[in-house]
Design an enzyme around this catalytic site. Structure first.
Site, PDB file in Angstrom:
ATOM      1  CG  ASP A  68      86.089 -49.565 -36.021  1.00  0.00           C
ATOM      2  OD1 ASP A  68      86.497 -49.795 -37.175  1.00  0.00           O
ATOM      3  OD2 ASP A  68      84.909 -49.787 -35.668  1.00  0.00           O
ATOM      4  CG  ASP A 121      66.756 -40.799 -40.650  1.00  0.00           C
ATOM      5  OD1 ASP A 121      66.079 -41.315 -41.544  1.00  0.00           O
ATOM      6  OD2 ASP A 121      66.803 -41.224 -39.478  1.00  0.00           O
ATOM      7  CD  GLU A 167      74.426 -16.124 -35.064  1.00  0.00           C
ATOM      8  OE1 GLU A 167      74.545 -16.550 -33.908  1.00  0.00           O
ATOM      9  OE2 GLU A 167      73.349 -16.185 -35.703  1.00  0.00           O
TER      10      GLU A 167
HETATM   11  C1  DGJ Z   1      72.439 -40.659 -35.971  1.00  0.00           C
HETATM   12  C2  DGJ Z   1      73.485 -39.778 -36.579  1.00  0.00           C
HETATM   13  O1  DGJ Z   1      74.622 -39.731 -35.789  1.00  0.00           O
HETATM   14  C3  DGJ Z   1      72.886 -38.394 -36.800  1.00  0.00           C
HETATM   15  O2  DGJ Z   1      73.866 -37.528 -37.285  1.00  0.00           O
HETATM   16  C4  DGJ Z   1      71.746 -38.512 -37.750  1.00  0.00           C
HETATM   17  O3  DGJ Z   1      72.204 -38.948 -38.999  1.00  0.00           O
HETATM   18  C5  DGJ Z   1      70.710 -39.475 -37.200  1.00  0.00           C
HETATM   19  N1  DGJ Z   1      71.301 -40.733 -36.855  1.00  0.00           N
HETATM   20  C6  DGJ Z   1      69.595 -39.710 -38.188  1.00  0.00           C
HETATM   21  O4  DGJ Z   1      68.723 -40.656 -37.783  1.00  0.00           O
END
Ligand code: DGJ
Length: 739
Positions: free
Chosen positions: A532, A365, A612
């Protein structure tokens, strides 16, 4: 031939590897269910039918004054509201004259040598036979076509119904479910999977008593809260023994699953589109196709049931290039950077990742429009060239030059009020004029039933996806539906919108995936809110949960494994302390848990210590080495995480018994408490196996029979093996057959 029709007895028998499904047309033409369970040796079980008299359970008109025959007691394939069966039903319809009591009787059948495609809906595919039975209302030309496709190897029957209106006038559907499974006994449990955001698919097992238990979603999507998959099983059923029936709906919208024990102590399970919020006007000549449901039977316990679903869904539900192909180990920048990134930062993360063996960078995002936080820009699927200078083509070249692939995040079904799209089309979101709009994560939902909306989103996505050599898309959805009203539908058709929304999403997915067959699509809805079987038809993997804490993930992945293959479970190593829970766990434990899924990382790899980083290299190698075992092997839950929560243990075994991988995570170590004995599974009894820890330390040699029948005891916390068995310690032990 897996489908037989006995003309004399009017009996259909569907044979699978270990089971038989039987139904019959009775003397009145009703289609009765007889059996879905262990094989019948070629016989009929019509003798099971209870045809006694029951006061307050009326007989159908065709029986005249004869009293001892009522639909209210008989097991049925597609029960209808209003015609004398008072239990939960599949269909509820109002005919043009207001009548509410169609009586469905056998009209014809045919056997097809393939699986019909359900237009616009997900469905199983592959070699199978299909029985198509047409039922017709005794009084009008309302038809219901029932489909039964037999996937014999997995003891699976794919069922759906098509309601066809030939009555000469419009009718109204109030309920159109996909499946009914009657078992003429009592003493069953229902296993279902409840949850919430960051806590999906928690296993709950509850006895089915008189009355109804239902789990459902009215959220517009299958949801985090309940999953469209349930298991009916004997009270005594365990992982390894007992009868169980899985009912899994290939659908991503509102659903209901209802289990009922009736007055005669018989059990009925129904599943399909949730009638709440649903109403469909069917014109004369039109048909309504219900989503498909996959029924699977196991007489050998719940573990075998899961393994059948795993193989069925991996091979006959997931499609496209990536269904069976090895998935790249990825690094996702979400928990590494959230919205704070630009192209240089991404490339620096990718440089480090590629050096450690990671194969793909996913830009999550924040790459588009004015998306500097989660309050804006959804719908503006145009690259923000302040953040990604030179555009996606340039970024992709830089990532590809590192030997890595590039992936990208979208949330196509959503719109922010602060967006160019909303300013241009404020009417495109779900909302009723003159009423408020409820916000979730400060965003609204696009009306995906509208073609113009889908076309616009498609064109933006198409432009971005064609601008670079993308290998992956993450398709997210971060709120549930409210204000479900569409400007495109007349008032008396608004009840169609929830379903039309889902059909619209499927159509857009189908279109884009057809245009970009080389792209691996991963589903997501705030983690696993839309995990699903419907979505697995479009995405061969789904981000399992936004909770990346490995200890929390144990239960989430455990619950998910009941109905869905490991190859579909998105799982990443993230930072510690964990961003969702604050829990501190070792890098090794995070790796062991994430490896039981589509493996990846979700943290800034540059911030890791040298030790790590070395572990990342080793984990990627280990994942590659174990890939086929984890994804194609047989998965065994060794401990019941609902009965005890101190240790989690699970195993992957090669189908030929040549090797296995045992995983153990200590959740809560108790003083002086011997850990439970683990009965391993799937090994060759007479063969010897060498057990080696993933750090190369050999543990010993035992026979398969000893490991399965006597078991393997993980050491207690203060013992010398395994050293360091403290809270949250994980052990991965390889078993190799040596003779
Ligand atoms: C919800 C997703 O599950 C996250 O992994 C991430 O992509 C965020 N949204 C981004 O807004």
């Amino acid at each position: 031939m897996s489908i037989r029709f006995d003309e004399n007895k009017k009996t259909f028998t569907l044979e699978t590897a270990h089971a038989a499904y039987q139904m019959m047309v009775d003397r009145d033409g009703f289609l009765l269910h007889l059996h879905f369970g262990d094989k019948l040796g070629g016989g009929s079980c019509a003798g099971l039918l209870d045809t006694g008299y029951m006061d307050f359970s009326p007989a159908p008109d065709i029986e005249g004054t004869y009293r001892n025959y009522t639909l209210d007691l008989l097991p049925q394939e597609y029960p209808v509201f209003g015609a004398g069966d008072y239990r939960s039903h599949c269909m509820n319809v109002t005919l043009a004259d207001g009548a509410r009591n169609p009586e469905l009787v056998y009209a014809s059948h045919r056997i097809l040598s393939e699986k019909p495609v359900l237009e616009g809906l997900p469905g199983l595919h592959g070699a199978c036979e299909t029985l198509e039975i047409t039922l017709r209302d005794r009084w009008t030309d309302l038809e219901v076509v029932l489909l039964y496709s037999v996937f014999a190897e997995y003891d699976a029957i794919a069922r759906s119904a098509r309601i066809v209106n030939r009555t000469g006038a419009p009718i109204r559907l109030h309920a159109a479910l996909s499946v009914c499974l009657d078992v003429q006994e009592s003493g069953f449990d229902l296993i279902h999977f409840w949850g919430r955001h960051v806590m999906e698919r928690q296993v709950e097992r509850t006895p089915i008593t008189h009355g109804k238990i239902s789990v459902d979603s009215v959220r517009g999507t299958s949801s985090h809260q309940h999953n469209p998959f349930v298991i009916l099983c004997d009270h005594m059923a365990t992982e390894d023994a007992g009868r169980c029936w899985g009912v899994s709906l290939l659908y991503s919208g509102n659903f209901v699953a209802c289990a009922e024990e009736d007055q005669s102590c018989s059990c009925r399970v129904t599943m399909g589109i949730n009638p709440t919020g649903f109403e469909w006007r069917l014109e004369n000549g039109e048909s309504f196709q219900t989503p498909e449901a996959a029924l699977v039977y196991s007489g050998e316990g719940i573990g075998a049931l899961s393994r059948r679903y795993h193989k069925l869904y991996r091979r006959n539900l997931c499609r496209g290039e990536w269904a069976l192909k090895q998935r790249p180990v990825l690094i996702n920048n979400w928990e590494a950077t959230y919205f704070e990134f630009d192209d240089d930062k991404l490339v620096r993360i990718a440089e480090q990742a590629s050096e450690l063996g990671v194969e793909m960078l996913v830009v999550d995002d924040g790459w588009f429009g004015n998306r500097f936080d989660d309050n804006r820009a959804l719908g503006d699927w145009i690259v923000n060239t302040e953040k990604v200078r030179g555009g996606m083509g340039k970024l992709c070249e830089r990532i590809n030059a590192l030997g890595m692939k590039l992936g990208l995040w979208f949330e196509p079904e959503m719109i922010s009020e602060d967006s160019e799209l909303y300013r241009a089309h404020p009417d495109w979101c779900l909302h009723a004029p003159g009423r408020g709009k409820s916000r979730g994560r400060n965003q609204l939902v696009l009306d995906m039933s509208r073609k113009d909306v889908r076309d616009c989103i498609h064109d933006m996505m198409y432009t971005v996806l064609s601008s670079a050599n993308f290998a992956y898309v993450k398709w997210d959805m971060n709120r549930h539906l409210t204000d479900v009203w569409s400007a495109e539908l007349p008032a008396d058709r608004q009840g169609e919108l929830y379903h039309r929304f889902v059909l619209g999403v499927y159509e857009l997915l189908e279109r884009l995936e057809g245009e970009f067959p080389q792209i691996l699509f991963e589903g997501c809805s705030g983690g696993g809110g839309r995990f699903d079987a419907g979505m697995l038809y479009y995405h061969p993997q789904i981000w399992c949960s936004d909770d990346t804490d490995p200890i929390e993930r144990l239960e989430i992945q455990y619950g998910t494994s009941f109905g869905y293959p490991i190859s579909t479970v998105g799982a990443h190593v993230s930072a510690s302390p964990n961003h969702q829970t604050g829990r501190t766990t070792s890098f090794h434990t995070r790796g062991v848990v994430a490896m039981s899924g589509t493996f990846g990382y979700e943290l800034d790899l540059r911030k890791l210590s040298e030790d790590e980083k070395e572990q990342v290299r080793a984990q990627v190698k280990q994942y590659h080495r174990q890939y086929s075992l984890i994804n194609d092997g047989d998965y065994y839950r060794l401990l019941d995480l609902t009965a005890q929560k101190d240790i989690s243990a699970w195993e992957f075994a090669a189908e030929d018994g040549s090797r296995a991988l045992l995983n153990i995570v200590y959740i809560h170590v108790r003083g002086n408490c011997p850990p439970p004995v683990l009965h391993l599974r799937g090994l060759t009894p007479d063969a010897s196996y060498r057990l080696t820890e993933d750090n190369g330390r050999e543990i010993g040699v035992w026979t398969g029979a000893a490991l399965m029948n006597a078991g393997f005891r993980p050491a207690r916390s203060n013992a010398c093996y395994p050293a360091g068995a403290t809270d949250y310690a994980a052990f991965q032990i390889e078993l190799e057959r040596i003779d």
